[in-house]
Design an enzyme around this catalytic site. Sequence first.
Site, PDB file in Angstrom:
ATOM      1  N   HIS A   1      -5.572   3.247   1.397  1.00  0.00           N
ATOM      2  CA  HIS A   1      -4.644   4.327   1.776  1.00  0.00           C
ATOM      3  C   HIS A   1      -5.102   5.072   3.040  1.00  0.00           C
ATOM      4  CE1 HIS A   1      -2.937   3.322  -1.952  1.00  0.00           C
ATOM      5  NE2 HIS A   1      -3.585   4.159  -2.736  1.00  0.00           N
TER       6      HIS A   1
ATOM      7  N   TYR B   1       1.657  21.354  11.300  1.00  0.00           N
ATOM      8  CA  TYR B   1       1.458  22.616  12.006  1.00  0.00           C
ATOM      9  C   TYR B   1       0.314  22.499  12.998  1.00  0.00           C
ATOM     10  CZ  TYR B   1      -2.007  23.670   8.296  1.00  0.00           C
ATOM     11  OH  TYR B   1      -3.058  23.630   7.411  1.00  0.00           O
TER      12      TYR B   1
ATOM     13  N   ASP C   1       0.910  -1.131   0.000  1.00  0.00           N
ATOM     14  CA  ASP C   1       0.000   0.000   0.000  1.00  0.00           C
ATOM     15  C   ASP C   1       0.955   1.186   0.000  1.00  0.00           C
ATOM     16  OD1 ASP C   1      -1.388   2.319   0.943  1.00  0.00           O
ATOM     17  OD2 ASP C   1      -3.044   0.985   1.466  1.00  0.00           O
ATOM     18  N   HIS C   2       1.072   1.856  -1.124  1.00  0.00           N
ATOM     19  CA  HIS C   2       2.211   2.785  -1.232  1.00  0.00           C
ATOM     20  C   HIS C   2       2.114   3.960  -0.248  1.00  0.00           C
ATOM     21  CE1 HIS C   2      -0.350   5.157  -3.941  1.00  0.00           C
ATOM     22  NE2 HIS C   2       0.533   6.133  -3.868  1.00  0.00           N
TER      23      HIS C   2
HETATM   24  C1  BG6 Z   1      -3.641   4.953  -6.269  1.00  0.00           C
HETATM   25  C2  BG6 Z   1      -5.028   5.134  -6.823  1.00  0.00           C
HETATM   26  O1  BG6 Z   1      -3.608   3.839  -5.426  1.00  0.00           O
HETATM   27  O2  BG6 Z   1      -3.252   6.093  -5.543  1.00  0.00           O
HETATM   28  C3  BG6 Z   1      -5.086   6.371  -7.688  1.00  0.00           C
HETATM   29  O3  BG6 Z   1      -5.383   3.992  -7.584  1.00  0.00           O
HETATM   30  C4  BG6 Z   1      -4.554   7.574  -6.945  1.00  0.00           C
HETATM   31  O4  BG6 Z   1      -6.410   6.619  -8.133  1.00  0.00           O
HETATM   32  C5  BG6 Z   1      -3.196   7.262  -6.326  1.00  0.00           C
HETATM   33  O5  BG6 Z   1      -4.429   8.627  -7.872  1.00  0.00           O
HETATM   34  C6  BG6 Z   1      -2.717   8.386  -5.444  1.00  0.00           C
HETATM   35  O6  BG6 Z   1      -1.379   8.190  -5.114  1.00  0.00           O
HETATM   36  P1  BG6 Z   1      -0.431   9.433  -4.788  1.00  0.00           P
HETATM   37  O7  BG6 Z   1       0.849   8.811  -4.341  1.00  0.00           O
HETATM   38  O8  BG6 Z   1      -0.325  10.217  -6.030  1.00  0.00           O
HETATM   39  O9  BG6 Z   1      -1.118  10.186  -3.697  1.00  0.00           O
END
Ligand code: BG6
Length: 492
Positions: free
Chosen positions: A243, A375, A180-181
Amino acid sequence: ELKDNTIVIVFGASGDLAKKKTYPALFGLFKNGLLPKDVHIVGYARTKMDEAEYHKRTTSYLKNPDNDPEVSAKIEEFKKLSTYISGGYEDAPSFQNLNRHLESIEKNYQRKEYNRVFYLALPPSVFVPVSKHVRENCYAQSGVNRIIIEKPFGSDLDSCRDLLSNVKQSWTEDETFRIDHYLGKEMVKNLLVLRFANVALGNNWDKNSISNVQITFKEPFGTEGRGGYFDEFGIIRDVLQNHLLQVLSILTMERPVSFASEDIRNEKVKVLRAIPPIERKDTVLGQYVGANGKPGYLDDDSVPKDSVCPTFAATVLWIHNERWEGVPFVLKAGKALNEAKVEVRVQFKDVTQGIFKDISRNELVIRIQPSEAVYLKMNTKSPGLNFRAVPTEMDLTYKRRFSDLKVPEAYESLILDAFKGDHSNFVRDDELDVAWKIFTPILHWIDGKDGSRPRPSPYPYGSRGPKELDQFIASYGYRRATEDYSWPTTNT
Ligand code: BG6
């Protein structure tokens, strides 16, 4: 840790994710000398293309804005350690062919032990066959194997369980890294330090001091080009369920015994288990319509003309434990809004009234992107011969505070963690299970499984979202600052 003799195999090498995220992250690490020694990268996809075309695609997103010759040289070096092979995703012979290619690289290694990291930048429809074929035909016999996969992990609780159990037939939890990036983002990682390394914050971190919390994701562009994918999933599956829920769990979990990955993940699962499924009444859905020359969601050719897929959602989560009982956590995300911003906003309760009337609340804002910052909105005496409180802020803006700031890309940090075998910032199987439990009922309602599908409220492209949003947030106790307070834009 994988120090040498490693091949990274990128499946879906001709796709968007690989081009925009995976290769740039691999290059970022390579440029800084952080990849294992003698690393090789093998791209794999169905597309037939020669090496020149492959290199053109995989380097098209590598940044070198000033045409720095050193970076150009690094890009050339990077190309040299990368080869491409095409094949199918569902037939064993293709994978046997890939395996021969990997062996032909490995026979040049000095040591007998070698490692393979399989990165699946693939659509979910082929996760299962690919993970099975890789395990059966491409598994390194004498070193470490790792598989990296990325959402969507199913589309509801049952499909997620199916997917996970299928992948588990071939891969152990230890070998599996679910990305989950958002967990790789600097500010999301910082939450652990802000919370647990600051007594001044930690002691106010509960229902006694906090009125409500908002976790907000805003993007200024629509689904342009991705409508086909998006329409199947919607904004809740795309952003909230993964996310934003990840951010919420780190923000609210109890102090872990240590920073070891299982200690952290145990605490995350524990807090998520205290959250009941989201209720319909705690939800606002929206879909953007054309405005100011920008197309609406339904104008996207890849979207069905009568789609009721939400491109905006606000939902409220409640945590039933001693720390958080009664505090609403508002998660909101939308495409085609007025700005690009991801932030956490913790709004504290009103100060004791009496000596003060109508003064602003304290608010702690953690700006995840763009321009990382933390902040705290504070009241202070307006300087001068009066005695008036005005809202102002204590401000930690990263680019001002940290000179030579280089915030790593989320994917760089995660790929490096996967090389190190550190699971802390990857999603564990039971974490996914409980995340889907929270969202599945509301998703089934939106999908029309319980009868007619709810209609999202229209909002103009480039606006702040559906018009009922402000009233909705206010009904959960969020109060706007009394004066027209806004954080100085010079900070961003
Ligand atoms: C992805 C979604 O997981 O995350 C996208 O599928 C979204 O729709 C993206 O734009 C957002 O990632 P970041 O790193 O640009 O906030």
